[in-house]
Scaffold this motif. Structure first.
Motif, PDB file in Angstrom:
ATOM      1  N   GLN A 164      12.794  10.561   2.374  1.00 48.82           N
ATOM      2  CA  GLN A 164      13.999  11.281   1.500  1.00 48.82           C
ATOM      3  C   GLN A 164      14.407   9.833   0.601  1.00 48.82           C
ATOM      4  N   ALA A 165      13.863   8.628   0.744  1.00 49.63           N
ATOM      5  CA  ALA A 165      14.519   7.289   0.225  1.00 49.63           C
ATOM      6  C   ALA A 165      13.736   7.337  -1.291  1.00 49.63           C
ATOM      7  N   TYR A 166      14.681   6.644  -2.030  1.00 43.57           N
ATOM      8  CA  TYR A 166      14.031   6.153  -3.567  1.00 43.57           C
ATOM      9  C   TYR A 166      13.262   4.998  -3.165  1.00 43.57           C
ATOM     10  N   LEU A 167      11.855   4.969  -2.909  1.00 43.20           N
ATOM     11  CA  LEU A 167      11.299   3.667  -2.539  1.00 43.20           C
ATOM     12  C   LEU A 167      11.333   2.560  -3.421  1.00 43.20           C
ATOM     13  N   PRO A 168      11.507   2.629  -4.762  1.00 46.26           N
ATOM     14  CA  PRO A 168      11.448   1.508  -5.595  1.00 46.26           C
ATOM     15  C   PRO A 168      12.684   0.743  -5.456  1.00 46.26           C
ATOM     16  N   CYS A 169      13.802   1.555  -5.075  1.00 48.08           N
ATOM     17  CA  CYS A 169      15.195   0.752  -4.846  1.00 48.08           C
ATOM     18  C   CYS A 169      15.007  -0.020  -3.389  1.00 48.08           C
ATOM     19  N   LEU A 170      14.481   0.683  -2.468  1.00 47.75           N
ATOM     20  CA  LEU A 170      14.347  -0.146  -1.086  1.00 47.75           C
ATOM     21  C   LEU A 170      13.247  -1.376  -1.381  1.00 47.75           C
ATOM     22  N   THR A 226       2.651   3.892  -1.475  1.00 45.91           N
ATOM     23  CA  THR A 226       3.365   2.902  -1.597  1.00 45.91           C
ATOM     24  C   THR A 226       3.509   2.556  -3.299  1.00 45.91           C
ATOM     25  N   PRO A 227       4.913   2.644  -3.583  1.00 45.99           N
ATOM     26  CA  PRO A 227       5.171   2.347  -4.890  1.00 45.99           C
ATOM     27  C   PRO A 227       4.492   0.961  -5.440  1.00 45.99           C
TER      28      PRO A 227
END
Length: 106
Positions: free
Chosen positions: A65-71, A99-100
């Motif tokens: 559910q996370a916005y991966l680029p932000c993390l 993985t982004p």
């Protein structure tokens, strides 16, 4: 980089460090990268130590559910908190996600 650019970068990094410290120290939860910050605690075992265990299903649910680029933008500060950036970058793949490309270890 000029003086102004350097100061902006330092302030930006300090803001990230302060935010991440509040996340890891169990402060009041906030929404961060599309997740409740306390949910990140489910992933800590999978990103700490020499041979971290695989992520739990709860951790993978958080990663989904996370916005991966932000993390991924927080990778540079992870070592300050005992988190291995290589393990952190591997989490999406271990949870069945791609993985982004923004996620690379500094």
């Amino acid at each position: 980089m000029g003086r102004t650019g350097g100061k902006v970068l330092v302030v930006h990094c300090l803001m990230r460090a302060v935010l991440f410290t509040s996340l890891l120290c169990g402060g009041s939860p906030i929404t961060f990268c599309n997740i409740d910050t306390n949910q990140l605690n489910d992933c800590l075992p999978a990103v700490r130590g020499m041979s971290p265990p695989p992520p739990t299903q709860n951790c993978c649910d958080v990663i989904h559910q996370a916005y991966l680029p932000c993390l991924c933008s927080y990778l540079p500060v992870l070592p300050m908190f005992g988190i291995d950036p290589v393990s952190a970058v591997a989490l999406p793949n271990k949870c069945g996600l791609e993985t982004p490309r923004e996620c690379h270890v500094p």
